[in-house]
Motif scaffolding. Structure first.
Motif, mmCIF file in Angstrom:
data_model
loop_
_atom_site.group_PDB
_atom_site.id
_atom_site.type_symbol
_atom_site.label_atom_id
_atom_site.label_comp_id
_atom_site.label_asym_id
_atom_site.label_seq_id
_atom_site.Cartn_x
_atom_site.Cartn_y
_atom_site.Cartn_z
ATOM 1 N N TYR A 18 8.175 8.178 1.328
ATOM 2 C CA TYR A 18 7.782 7.599 2.628
ATOM 3 C C TYR A 18 8.901 6.716 3.161
ATOM 4 O O TYR A 18 8.727 5.528 3.403
ATOM 5 N N TYR A 61 0.791 -1.241 0.000
ATOM 6 C CA TYR A 61 0.000 0.000 0.000
ATOM 7 C C TYR A 61 0.820 1.287 0.000
ATOM 8 O O TYR A 61 0.378 2.300 -0.530
ATOM 9 N N PRO A 65 3.461 3.920 -1.051
ATOM 10 C CA PRO A 65 4.322 4.170 -2.209
ATOM 11 C C PRO A 65 5.793 4.204 -1.810
ATOM 12 O O PRO A 65 6.136 4.564 -0.685
ATOM 13 N N VAL A 66 6.655 3.831 -2.748
ATOM 14 C CA VAL A 66 8.099 3.800 -2.470
ATOM 15 C C VAL A 66 8.617 5.224 -2.263
ATOM 16 O O VAL A 66 9.366 5.506 -1.331
ATOM 17 N N SER A 67 8.170 6.128 -3.112
ATOM 18 C CA SER A 67 8.737 7.473 -3.093
ATOM 19 C C SER A 67 8.085 8.362 -2.025
ATOM 20 O O SER A 67 6.858 8.435 -1.935
ATOM 21 N N ARG A 75 11.832 -3.504 1.497
ATOM 22 C CA ARG A 75 12.057 -2.102 1.118
ATOM 23 C C ARG A 75 13.395 -1.628 1.678
ATOM 24 O O ARG A 75 13.445 -0.930 2.695
ATOM 25 N N GLN A 91 -4.167 6.993 5.958
ATOM 26 C CA GLN A 91 -3.232 8.121 5.923
ATOM 27 C C GLN A 91 -3.687 9.216 6.870
ATOM 28 O O GLN A 91 -4.890 9.371 7.106
ATOM 29 N N TRP A 121 1.590 7.554 6.158
ATOM 30 C CA TRP A 121 0.843 6.292 6.166
ATOM 31 C C TRP A 121 0.962 5.528 7.484
ATOM 32 O O TRP A 121 1.992 5.590 8.146
#
Ligand SMILES: C[S@@+](CC[C@H](N)C(=O)[O-])C[C@H]1O[C@@H](n2cnc3c(N)ncnc32)[C@H](O)[C@@H]1O
Length: 225
Positions: free
Chosen positions: A67, A61, A63-65, A88, A222, A166
């Motif tokens: 967070y 859920y 996003p990589v960018s 990650r 969020q 998040w």
């Protein structure tokens, strides 16, 4: 509880002892006695898969960018952080826990490149104190449960996350019902503090475990305000 009893050894501490915890002092005592053997006598012996599920849902859920800094609430010996770091590797992960002995175990966890899983580990009773760092995401497994952290702490912890950040927070399903988490989450949504929560019901223990059948609600949302 086992941590108190003369007849108990660290190897005989089990889930019943964790569920018998009523106060932060009980937690300190229980986990001081359990920390050295927790991974073997609890995680491995019971096929405890909850930390892995939290990490997998985080990867699904969040996003990589944007967070990359994550706080792991009640990090214990570091199971959630270890799975997160392998899914990650770019994440910077801190951990909070009331037990210095559990934190000492988490401090030994390593990533695939042999660096530490956790950047900072802080001893804190989250029922009464709130560290003042701000993160972009929060995870937790096994800590919103009987006698540990309740909905009032859940609400206070929201302020540790920046707006837009998040949460992937596991809450024991029985505790969720008994302590009114649904109402707490609903009112936080209605007052605009958090987005609608996605709730994924997962097995805490794998098939074949003596405790198979116990469930957790993993709440994904969020911060909005
Ligand atoms: C069942 S363990 C879960 C540890 C780890 N997340 C896992 O899934 O293996 C619960 C953790 O919550 C911590 N804990 C209990 N009460 C706490 C409190 N008031 N403040 C901070 N941590 C607490 C305990 O020390 C313990 O490490």
């Amino acid at each position: 509880m086992a941590g108190d009893s003369d007849s108990d050894t660290p190897d005989s501490i089990d889930l019943a002892d964790a569920y018998a915890v009523k106060t932060p002092e009980d937690s300190r005592r229980l986990y001081a006695a359990w920390a050295d053997s927790y991974n073997e006598t609890f995680i491995t012996a019971n096929s405890y898969v909850y930390p892995r599920r939290v990490a997998e849902l985080f990867a699904e859920y969040v996003p990589v960018s944007g967070y990359t800094d994550v706080i792991d609430i009640g990090c214990g010996t570091g199971a959630v952080g270890s799975f997160l770091a392998s899914l990650r590797p770019e994440l910077v992960i801190d951990g909070f826990d009331i037990s210095p002995e559990m934190l000492a175990q988490a401090a030994q966890t390593r990533r695939i490149d042999n660096s530490h899983v956790y950047r900072n580990l802080q001893e804190v009773d989250l029922t009464s104190a709130l560290p003042n760092q701000i993160y972009s995401a929060m995870t937790s497994a096994g800590t919103f449960t009987h006698g540990h952290l309740g909905p009032e702490t859940f609400l206070r912890l929201i302020s540790l996350i920046r707006i837009g950040g998040w949460f992937v927070i596991g809450i024991n399903a029985e505790h969720f019902k008994a302590r009114g988490f649904a109402e707490t989450i609903k009112s936080a949504v209605l007052s605009g503090i958090i987005s609608q929560s996605i709730i994924r019901v997962v097995d805490v223990y794998e098939t074949g475990s003596p405790h198979h059948g116990d469930k957790a609600n993993i709440c994904i949302f969020q911060r909005q305000n």
